[in-house]
Design an enzyme around this catalytic site. Structure first.
Site, PDB file in Angstrom:
ATOM      1  N   ALA A  18       8.826  -2.520   4.062  1.00 59.44           N
ATOM      2  CA  ALA A  18       9.434  -1.216   3.759  1.00 59.44           C
ATOM      3  C   ALA A  18      10.954  -1.311   3.869  1.00 59.44           C
ATOM      4  O   ALA A  18      11.693  -0.752   3.044  1.00 59.44           O
ATOM      5  CB  ALA A  18       8.878  -0.153   4.704  1.00 59.44           C
ATOM      6  N   LYS A  97       1.175  -5.448  -2.500  1.00 60.59           N
ATOM      7  CA  LYS A  97       0.058  -6.358  -2.735  1.00 60.59           C
ATOM      8  C   LYS A  97      -0.635  -6.677  -1.408  1.00 60.59           C
ATOM      9  O   LYS A  97       0.038  -6.638  -0.362  1.00 60.59           O
ATOM     10  CB  LYS A  97       0.534  -7.621  -3.450  1.00 60.59           C
ATOM     11  CG  LYS A  97       1.658  -8.378  -2.701  1.00 60.59           C
ATOM     12  CD  LYS A  97       1.117  -9.212  -1.584  1.00 60.59           C
ATOM     13  CE  LYS A  97       2.059  -9.792  -0.653  1.00 60.59           C
ATOM     14  NZ  LYS A  97       1.488 -10.214   0.622  1.00 60.59           N
TER      15      LYS A  97
HETATM   16  N1  LIG Z   1       6.030  -8.145  -1.699  1.00 61.04           N
HETATM   17  C1  LIG Z   1       6.370  -8.902  -0.694  1.00 61.04           C
HETATM   18  O1  LIG Z   1       7.264  -9.735  -0.772  1.00 61.04           O
HETATM   19  C2  LIG Z   1       5.664  -8.706   0.616  1.00 61.04           C
HETATM   20  C3  LIG Z   1       6.110  -9.401   1.747  1.00 61.04           C
HETATM   21  C4  LIG Z   1       5.481  -9.130   2.965  1.00 61.04           C
HETATM   22  C5  LIG Z   1       4.422  -8.225   3.037  1.00 61.04           C
HETATM   23  N2  LIG Z   1       3.998  -7.614   1.895  1.00 61.04           N
HETATM   24  C6  LIG Z   1       2.884  -6.642   1.958  1.00 61.04           C
HETATM   25  O2  LIG Z   1       3.392  -5.457   2.546  1.00 61.04           O
HETATM   26  C7  LIG Z   1       2.406  -4.819   3.355  1.00 61.04           C
HETATM   27  C8  LIG Z   1       2.986  -4.566   4.736  1.00 61.04           C
HETATM   28  O3  LIG Z   1       3.376  -5.801   5.314  1.00 61.04           O
HETATM   29  P1  LIG Z   1       4.499  -5.849   6.467  1.00 61.04           P
HETATM   30  O4  LIG Z   1       4.790  -7.288   6.671  1.00 61.04           O
HETATM   31  O5  LIG Z   1       5.612  -4.920   6.116  1.00 61.04           O
HETATM   32  O6  LIG Z   1       3.655  -5.272   7.703  1.00 61.04           O
HETATM   33  P2  LIG Z   1       4.243  -4.552   8.987  1.00 61.04           P
HETATM   34  O7  LIG Z   1       5.590  -5.091   9.307  1.00 61.04           O
HETATM   35  O8  LIG Z   1       3.178  -4.617  10.010  1.00 61.04           O
HETATM   36  O9  LIG Z   1       4.435  -3.041   8.527  1.00 61.04           O
HETATM   37  C9  LIG Z   1       3.360  -2.216   8.214  1.00 61.04           C
HETATM   38  C10 LIG Z   1       3.787  -0.768   8.385  1.00 61.04           C
HETATM   39  O10 LIG Z   1       2.704   0.067   7.999  1.00 61.04           O
HETATM   40  C11 LIG Z   1       2.342   0.915   9.090  1.00 61.04           C
HETATM   41  N3  LIG Z   1       0.884   1.061   9.060  1.00 61.04           N
HETATM   42  C12 LIG Z   1      -0.033   0.078   9.139  1.00 61.04           C
HETATM   43  N4  LIG Z   1      -1.265   0.590   9.046  1.00 61.04           N
HETATM   44  C13 LIG Z   1      -1.106   1.925   8.899  1.00 61.04           C
HETATM   45  C14 LIG Z   1      -2.007   2.993   8.735  1.00 61.04           C
HETATM   46  N5  LIG Z   1      -3.331   2.804   8.712  1.00 61.04           N
HETATM   47  N6  LIG Z   1      -1.515   4.230   8.612  1.00 61.04           N
HETATM   48  C15 LIG Z   1      -0.171   4.456   8.651  1.00 61.04           C
HETATM   49  N7  LIG Z   1       0.724   3.473   8.797  1.00 61.04           N
HETATM   50  C16 LIG Z   1       0.266   2.233   8.914  1.00 61.04           C
HETATM   51  C17 LIG Z   1       2.810   0.192  10.326  1.00 61.04           C
HETATM   52  O11 LIG Z   1       2.940   1.115  11.367  1.00 61.04           O
HETATM   53  P3  LIG Z   1       2.939   0.665  12.899  1.00 61.04           P
HETATM   54  O12 LIG Z   1       4.326   0.139  13.146  1.00 61.04           O
HETATM   55  O13 LIG Z   1       2.614   1.914  13.622  1.00 61.04           O
HETATM   56  O14 LIG Z   1       1.889  -0.392  13.047  1.00 61.04           O
HETATM   57  C18 LIG Z   1       4.132  -0.389   9.831  1.00 61.04           C
HETATM   58  O15 LIG Z   1       5.117   0.606   9.792  1.00 61.04           O
HETATM   59  C19 LIG Z   1       1.190  -5.738   3.356  1.00 61.04           C
HETATM   60  O16 LIG Z   1       0.237  -5.236   2.457  1.00 61.04           O
HETATM   61  C20 LIG Z   1       1.732  -7.078   2.851  1.00 61.04           C
HETATM   62  O17 LIG Z   1       0.780  -7.807   2.119  1.00 61.04           O
HETATM   63  C21 LIG Z   1       4.607  -7.819   0.720  1.00 61.04           C
END
Ligand SMILES: NC(=O)c1ccc[n+]([C@@H]2O[C@H](COP(=O)([O-])OP(=O)(O)OC[C@H]3O[C@@H](n4cnc5c(N)ncnc54)[C@H](OP(=O)(O)O)[C@@H]3O)[C@@H](O)[C@H]2O)c1
Length: 325
Positions: A18, A97
């Protein structure tokens, strides 16, 4: 909608990706992050503060905040839930994704998009990078013949133990975390998968930590690997009868490629990217929205379906089923 209408984004989730999305949005003309919601107010406020957005107290407040589109940045176990909620609120969705955890969830999301007549796109970034577009143009103008082999892998050995990739509850694992990039590359150049042969292993948390896939597609064969426990090298090979292409590491953030023709010619492509890379898919989505499109012609719904068909088959071979399924 005018060609320069500012697209106001709302973000669901406030973790690593994000933050990168918000940084990238600053490089997209006529786009800005307007509002953020996450389940913990503190993380939403921290992200909102970085980009001058408002932190919303609830999902409904985010949807009602006057935004034009929603970017879903939670872990994959909740993508379908939030995508459907946003679409039912009448908002277009760009979803990280993998679009969902499995093909059945994806169909529910696409049904919601159809019912709402709203744009839905999986945020699969590689095809929007300048290098990837230049490569497509190069191969259209000076072909290597139909691509019949895609070989690609991504395996990183330094994933910290508390990374969500290791989370069974959140549907982590190498296949859904990074394997989907390789699946995209295979589907993009070789078409629909016909057969997926998988060997791999599960780790202590129950997710897949390494998988190797041999896949028969409509137009050729893909050899793919993904892992969380080996230090791999992230380049990719596309081979055709008249030559081959190496997209240099890391191919999923592509900036360099070498095209080697069978007649001895070598063409080097060099296209640096700016803004962290997510900005290109965001700009594409904004253009689609302004044009009133319901589906991207680049990252199509069928591409998402085919990728998840591969992931579903690979996980079935490893006996891996997540709690949210
Ligand atoms: N396109 C790219 O280059 C790329 C790179 C990395 C990841 N991604 C994708 O992005 C997504 C997130 O990855 P990330 O690395 O950003 O993970 P992350 O750092 O763990 O962030 C996930 C966020 O979503 C929140 N969250 C998780 N489950 C939730 C739920 N059920 N309801 C409400 N909020 C929720 C988390 O809140 P909390 O802090 O409260 O847990 C946190 O704010 C994944 O699907 C991953 O595959 C894409």
């Amino acid at each position: 909608m005018s060609d320069t209408k500012t697209i106001r984004w709302g973000i669901v989730g406030a973790g690593r990706i994000a933050h990168r999305f918000a940084q990238g949005a600053a490089h997209v003309p006529h786009a800005r992050v307007e509002a953020v919601w996450s389940r913990r107010a503190a993380t939403a406020q921290a992200l909102a503060a970085t980009c001058g957005a408002q932190a919303c107290e609830s999902l409904d407040a985010l949807f009602a905040s006057g935004i034009d589109a929603v970017y879903i940045a939670t872990m994959q176990d909740s993508h379908a839930h939030y995508a459907i909620a946003a679409l039912e609120a009448g908002l277009p969705v760009l979803c990280e994704k993998p679009a969902t955890v499995n093909g059945a969830q994806l169909e529910r999301v696409l049904d919601a998009a159809r019912r709402a007549q709203r744009l839905f796109m999986e945020a699969m970034k590689p095809p929007f990078y300048p290098l990837y577009r230049t490569l497509r143009a190069q191969l259209a103008a000076d072909p290597i013949g139909p691509v019949g082999l895609v070989r690609a892998g991504c395996s990183v050995a330094n994933v910290p133990a508390d990374h969500p990739s290791y989370s069974f509850e959140q549907a982590g694992g190498a296949l859904l975390d990074i394997g989907v990039y390789e699946m995209f590359l295979a589907v993009d150049w070789l078409g629909a998968p016909r057969e997926v042969q998988t060997i791999g292993r599960l780790g202590a948390t129950g997710v897949d930590t390494f998988a190797s896939l041999n896949c028969q597609h409509e137009h050729g064969i893909a050899q793919l690997f993904c892992g969380l426990d080996l230090h791999g090298h992230g380049d990719a090979l596309l081979a055709g009868p008249l030559g081959n292409v190496t997209i240099h590491a890391n191919w999923w953030n592509p900036s360099r490629a070498t095209v080697r023709y069978a007649d001895g010619r070598v063409v080097e492509l060099d296209e640096p990217f700016e803004g962290g890379g997510l900005n290109y898919e965001t700009a594409h989505f904004c253009e689609l929205l302004r044009a009133g499109a319901l589906e991207s012609p680049v990252m199509t719904h069928d591409t998402s379906r085919r990728m998840l068909a591969m992931a579903d088959a690979a996980r079935a071979a490893l006996g891996l089923r997540f709690p949210c399924e």
